[in-house]
Design a protein around this motif. Structure first.
Motif, PDB file in Angstrom:
ATOM      1  N   ALA A 158     -86.176  16.196  68.833  1.00 38.09           N
ATOM      2  CA  ALA A 158     -85.345  16.721  69.918  1.00 38.09           C
ATOM      3  C   ALA A 158     -84.128  17.448  69.343  1.00 38.09           C
ATOM      4  O   ALA A 158     -83.755  18.528  69.811  1.00 38.09           O
ATOM      5  CB  ALA A 158     -84.903  15.588  70.841  1.00 38.09           C
ATOM      6  N   GLY A 159     -83.534  16.852  68.292  1.00 33.10           N
ATOM      7  CA  GLY A 159     -82.370  17.488  67.660  1.00 33.10           C
ATOM      8  C   GLY A 159     -82.708  18.864  67.142  1.00 33.10           C
ATOM      9  O   GLY A 159     -81.945  19.821  67.340  1.00 33.10           O
ATOM     10  N   TYR A 183     -82.901  21.291  70.055  1.00 34.87           N
ATOM     11  CA  TYR A 183     -81.569  21.681  70.533  1.00 34.87           C
ATOM     12  C   TYR A 183     -80.929  22.682  69.575  1.00 34.87           C
ATOM     13  O   TYR A 183     -80.303  23.658  69.998  1.00 34.87           O
ATOM     14  CB  TYR A 183     -80.656  20.465  70.678  1.00 34.87           C
ATOM     15  N   VAL A 186     -86.155  11.504  68.109  1.00 38.48           N
ATOM     16  CA  VAL A 186     -84.770  11.958  68.238  1.00 38.48           C
ATOM     17  C   VAL A 186     -84.523  13.142  67.300  1.00 38.48           C
ATOM     18  O   VAL A 186     -83.873  14.123  67.682  1.00 38.48           O
ATOM     19  CB  VAL A 186     -83.792  10.791  67.969  1.00 38.48           C
ATOM     20  N   LEU A 187     -85.101  13.066  66.083  1.00 40.86           N
ATOM     21  CA  LEU A 187     -84.953  14.190  65.148  1.00 40.86           C
ATOM     22  C   LEU A 187     -85.619  15.443  65.701  1.00 40.86           C
ATOM     23  O   LEU A 187     -85.058  16.532  65.650  1.00 40.86           O
ATOM     24  CB  LEU A 187     -85.580  13.848  63.792  1.00 40.86           C
ATOM     25  N   LEU A 243     -77.567  12.521  71.950  1.00 40.56           N
ATOM     26  CA  LEU A 243     -78.711  12.324  71.061  1.00 40.56           C
ATOM     27  C   LEU A 243     -78.276  11.609  69.775  1.00 40.56           C
ATOM     28  O   LEU A 243     -78.982  10.737  69.265  1.00 40.56           O
ATOM     29  CB  LEU A 243     -79.328  13.681  70.740  1.00 40.56           C
ATOM     30  N   ILE A 272     -76.120  19.406  67.662  1.00 42.33           N
ATOM     31  CA  ILE A 272     -76.966  18.439  68.356  1.00 42.33           C
ATOM     32  C   ILE A 272     -76.133  17.757  69.441  1.00 42.33           C
ATOM     33  O   ILE A 272     -74.969  17.443  69.200  1.00 42.33           O
ATOM     34  CB  ILE A 272     -77.527  17.412  67.351  1.00 42.33           C
TER      35      ILE A 272
END
Lengths: 221, 220
Positions: free
Chosen positions: B190-191, B194, B187-188, A69, A65
Motif C-alpha cells: 500500500a505504501g 501511495y 502495508v508495504l 499507514l 506514505i
C-alpha cells in the motif's frame, strides 16, 4: 433538533483522560522528533554524497506514505520483526519517525539560511566546532525555523488523533467510545473539538512568546 | 515478497486503490474551486463575508481531520443527514482540503501589489478579465508549488476515509493484514502505491511549472 449537553458532565472525566493521553503523545513526539529532526538536517547537509542521497530518499518515503499507514506498520508490522509494542509506544515511534523527517526539512532550510562564511570565520578564530554550532549557527536558525516548527507542532497535535486507529485511548478515541454509547455524537464531538482548539491555542501562544524572545535576543546583541 | 500470499487479496487491494484514486480526484476537483472562491472572498469580498470565512477556515484548520470526518459521518445523522461512508468522507476531506488550500492560494495573491486590483478597476477591466489576464499570470507561478504540496497531503489524507468505513487502499491493506497475519507485506505494498500516486503529482507539478514558465516567459 436541539443539542443536549446534559450528559457531558458525566463523560467529562473520560474526555479529560483522553485529552491527557493526547497531551502525553504530543509532548513525547515533540521532544523526541526535535533532536531527530536536527540529526536528519545535519545528515541532509553532510559532506558525503551517498549519505545525503540516502537521507533524501528516506525523507521522500516517510513524507510520502500516509501517517495512518506508518502507524499500522509500527503496530502490526513490527511484531513480525520481533518488536512488539504497546499501542502508545508504537504510536510514539511511528509519529517520531515521520515527524523527524518533516522537522529535518525545516531545520535544513534554516541551517542553509546561515551564510557558510560564518562557520569558516569561527573555524579561523579557533572556536571549537560544537561551540560554533551551539552559540553561532543554531541561534541564527531560530527566527527562520520557529514559525514552521510551531505549525508542524500543531500538526503533531492534530496527528495524534490517528493513534485512535491503533487503539491508543486518546481524545478522539475517548470521544468515539462515548458517543457509540450515548448515541449523541454532535455534543461530544463539539466538546472534543473545543479541547483540541484550546490545545492548538496553547501552541500558538508558545509561538508568540518564542518569536518575541528570539527578536529580543537578536536586538539585545 | 510472496506472490502466492498476495494473489488472493490482489483484487481487493486494487479495488481499494481505485477508491483511493477516485477519492483523491474528487476531493481535489471539488476543493480547488471552493478554495479559490474562499481566497477571493477573503481578499476582495465585503468585510462581513471576509470575517465569516476567516473564522470558518481557521476553525476547520484547528481540528484534526479525523474529528472533521467524525462530525460529518457520525454527527450528520443527528441533523437528519444520513449518507454513505464515501459521501461523508468526501464532504469531510473537501472541507479540510479547501480550508488549507485557500490559505495557499491567498499566499500567492498576497504577493501581488494591492494597487493592481485598484488599477484594474480604474481601467474598467471586467473582474473576470482582470483575474484571468492580470492577476492569475502573476499569482499562478507562486501558487503552484504550495498547491501541489497541499494536493499530495490531501492524497495521503484520503487514508483517513478508512476510519469511517470506506473500503479504500488503507482499509483493504489492513483487512488483508489482519486475515493473513502478514502485515508488513500488505502495508508495504500500500505504501508503494501511495508513493506512486504522489510521484504522479510531482511529475505533474514539474510539467505545470515548465508550462507556466514558457507561457508567461518567466525568468529562471
Amino acid at each position: 433538533m436541539t443539542l443536549d449537553f446534559s450528559t457531558i458532565p458525566e463523560v467529562w472525566p473520560a474526555l479529560m483522560k483522553g485529552a491527557g493521553v493526547t497531551i502525553q503523545l504530543t509532548l513525547a513526539v515533540l521532544i523526541l522528533a526535535t533532536p531527530g529532526g536536527l540529526l536528519v538536517a545535519f545528515l541532509r547537509l553532510a559532506p558525503q554524497p551517498w549519505l545525503r542521497a540516502l537521507v533524501l530518499a528516506l525523507s521522500w518515503v516517510f513524507r510520502g506514505i500516509p501517517p495512518l499507514l506508518l502507524l499500522f506498520f509500527a503496530f502490526f508490522g513490527l511484531p513480525i520483526m520481533g518488536l512488539t509494542l504497546q499501542p502508545l509506544p508504537a504510536a510514539i515511534l511511528a509519529m517520531t519517525t515521520y515527524m523527524s523527517f518533516y522537522f529535518g526539512e525545516i531545520f535544513a532550510s534554516g541551517l542553509r539560511s546561515v551564510p557558510p562564511g560564518q562557520a569558516q570565520a569561527a573555524a579561523a578564530l579557533g572556536i571549537p566546532a560544537h561551540r560554533t554550532l551551539m552559540r553561532i549557527i543554531l541561534p541564527q536558525t531560530i527566527p527562520a525555523a520557529l514559525p514552521p516548527y510551531i505549525s508542524h507542532a500543531t500538526e503533531i497535535l492534530k496527528g495524534t488523533a490517528l493513534a485512535a486507529a491503533v487503539a491508543v485511548p486518546e481524545l478522539s478515541n475517548a470521544a468515539k467510545k462515548i458517543f457509540v454509547v450515548t448515541y449523541r455524537p454532535l455534543e461530544v464531538l463539539i466538546v472534543a473539538a473545543a479541547i483540541y482548539a484550546l490545545l492548538d491555542g496553547v501552541l500558538l501562544l508558545l509561538q508568540m512568546f518564542g518569536e518575541r524572545w528570539s527578536n529580543r535576543r537578536r536586538a539585545g546583541r | 515478497m510472496d506472490y502466492a500470499l498476495i494473489a488472493p487479496y490482489l483484487p481487493d487491494l486494487l479495488s481499494g486503490f481505485w477508491i483511493t484514486v477516485q477519492l483523491s480526484v474528487i476531493t481535489l476537483v471539488l476543493a480547488t474551486p471552493i478554495a479559490t472562491a474562499i481566497a477571493l472572498g477573503r481578499d476582495l469580498g465585503p468585510r462581513p463575508l471576509a470575517r465569516a470565512l476567516a473564522v470558518l477556515v481557521n476553525a476547520v484548520r484547528l481540528l484534526p481531520a479525523l474529528i472533521v470526518l467524525y462530525f460529518v459521518f457520525y454527527g450528520g445523522p443527528q441533523l437528519g443527514l444520513r449518507m454513505k461512508p464515501m459521501t461523508a468522507a468526501t464532504i469531510g476531506l473537501v472541507a479540510m482540503g479547501a480550508a488549507y488550500m485557500s490559505e495557499d492560494i491567498r499566499g500567492g495573491f498576497s504577493a501581488l501589489d494591492r494597487g493592481q486590483f485598484a488599477a484594474c478597476r480604474a481601467l474598467g477591466l471586467p473582474f473576470g478579465h482582470a483575474l484571468r489576464r492580470v492577476l492569475l499570470p502573476q499569482a499562478l507561478p507562486l501558487i503552484v508549488p504550495p498547491y501541489m504540496t497541499r494536493a499530495i497531503i490531501m492524497v495521503k489524507g484520503t487514508s483517513l476515509a478508512s476510519m469511517v468505513s470506506v473500503a479504500d487502499l488503507t482499509a483493504e491493506a489492513t483487512r488483508a493484514s489482519s486475515i493473513t497475519y502478514q502485515p508488513y507485506v500488505f502495508v508495504l505494498l500500500a505504501g508503494v502505491l501511495y508513493l506512486a500516486l504522489s510521484g504522479v503529482l510531482v511529475a505533474f507539478q514539474a510539467w505545470v511549472e515548465r508550462h507556466l514558465r514558457l507561457r508567461y516567459r518567466l525568468a529562471r
